[in-house]
Enzyme design. Sequence first.
Site, mmCIF file in Angstrom:
data_model
loop_
_atom_site.group_PDB
_atom_site.id
_atom_site.type_symbol
_atom_site.label_atom_id
_atom_site.label_comp_id
_atom_site.label_asym_id
_atom_site.label_seq_id
_atom_site.Cartn_x
_atom_site.Cartn_y
_atom_site.Cartn_z
ATOM 1 N N SER A 30 32.839 67.980 1.503
ATOM 2 C CA SER A 30 31.614 68.788 1.437
ATOM 3 C C SER A 30 31.766 70.109 2.198
ATOM 4 C CB SER A 30 30.426 67.986 1.970
ATOM 5 O OG SER A 30 30.674 67.530 3.275
ATOM 6 N N ASP A 81 40.416 73.476 5.555
ATOM 7 C CA ASP A 81 39.948 72.143 5.165
ATOM 8 C C ASP A 81 39.115 71.536 6.287
ATOM 9 O OD1 ASP A 81 39.614 69.792 3.756
ATOM 10 O OD2 ASP A 81 41.702 69.139 3.889
ATOM 11 N N GLY A 97 37.457 61.408 1.959
ATOM 12 C CA GLY A 97 37.274 61.622 0.523
ATOM 13 C C GLY A 97 38.455 61.124 -0.302
ATOM 14 N N GLU A 103 46.274 66.710 0.746
ATOM 15 C CA GLU A 103 45.873 67.563 1.868
ATOM 16 C C GLU A 103 47.043 67.740 2.833
ATOM 17 O OE1 GLU A 103 41.125 66.404 1.943
ATOM 18 O OE2 GLU A 103 42.474 65.362 3.279
HETATM 19 C C1 5RP Z 1 38.776 64.466 2.319
HETATM 20 C C2 5RP Z 1 38.819 64.896 3.735
HETATM 21 C C3 5RP Z 1 37.672 65.691 4.244
HETATM 22 O O1 5RP Z 1 38.162 66.849 4.853
HETATM 23 C C4 5RP Z 1 36.930 64.898 5.271
HETATM 24 O O2 5RP Z 1 36.575 63.634 4.704
HETATM 25 C C5 5RP Z 1 35.670 65.613 5.752
HETATM 26 O O3 5RP Z 1 34.746 65.669 4.716
HETATM 27 P P1 5RP Z 1 33.381 66.450 4.821
HETATM 28 O O4 5RP Z 1 33.718 67.900 4.875
HETATM 29 O O5 5RP Z 1 32.650 66.057 3.552
HETATM 30 O O6 5RP Z 1 32.660 65.980 6.057
HETATM 31 O O7 5RP Z 1 39.738 64.644 4.469
HETATM 32 O O8 5RP Z 1 39.856 63.646 1.979
#
Ligand code: 5RP
Length: 218
Positions: A30, A81, A97, A103
Amino acid sequence: MTPDDKKKQVALAALDYVEVGTIIGVGTGSTANHFIDALASIKHKIDGTVASSEATAKRLKSHGIPVFDLNTVDEISVYIDGADEANHHLHLTKGGGGALTREKIVAAVSKKFVCIADDSKLVEILGAFPLPVEVIPMARSHVGRKIVELGGQPVYRDGFVTDNGNIILDIYHLQIAEPVKLETQLNQITGVVTNGLFAIKPADILLLGSDNGVKVVD
Ligand code: 5RP
């Protein structure tokens, strides 16, 4: 401010780290989605992007932002990220996610990793958020047993398939006192593709959205 407001705030701040005339890496989640939406406003300033997931590639393309296959790209100037948790050494846990493997690959190729998050993600000790591990499907039970030997409680992420066709085990009840050591140990289990610890190669800069503006940790 709500956590989502903080994510938007920090995503906008990350635009300052985008290097003109280069290819940048873009994360998943997100917070990364807010970044993608913000990036659309300066898309003419970059050559393009490499995406860390199919979902991110789709969102980038929906804004008309070019997305390149990593194998056609020589250099990525910066990777932007989110994270599930971060400590003061900029060690991260990621993969909530399920996009951890791509990543980690894009982060590995990038010259700089700028992590963006709301300030609730900064913790003293990593591990309260379950640590994801991407696993080759046939190795699920074997990897699960090895994780138990390391003191974790693996839980199969039911019904979830990664972009690479694999499964995820989320490890609960960890107190990660030595992130580099645990990242290495998990990598050595046969059948593990990647784990969600980013400690061997941590973030270079952490931007945190907060009620008092964006905080920079480096
Ligand atoms: C996805 C990730 C995201 O960076 C992590 O889950 C954080 O997510 P968000 O920005 O929705 O809090 O590693 O694989």
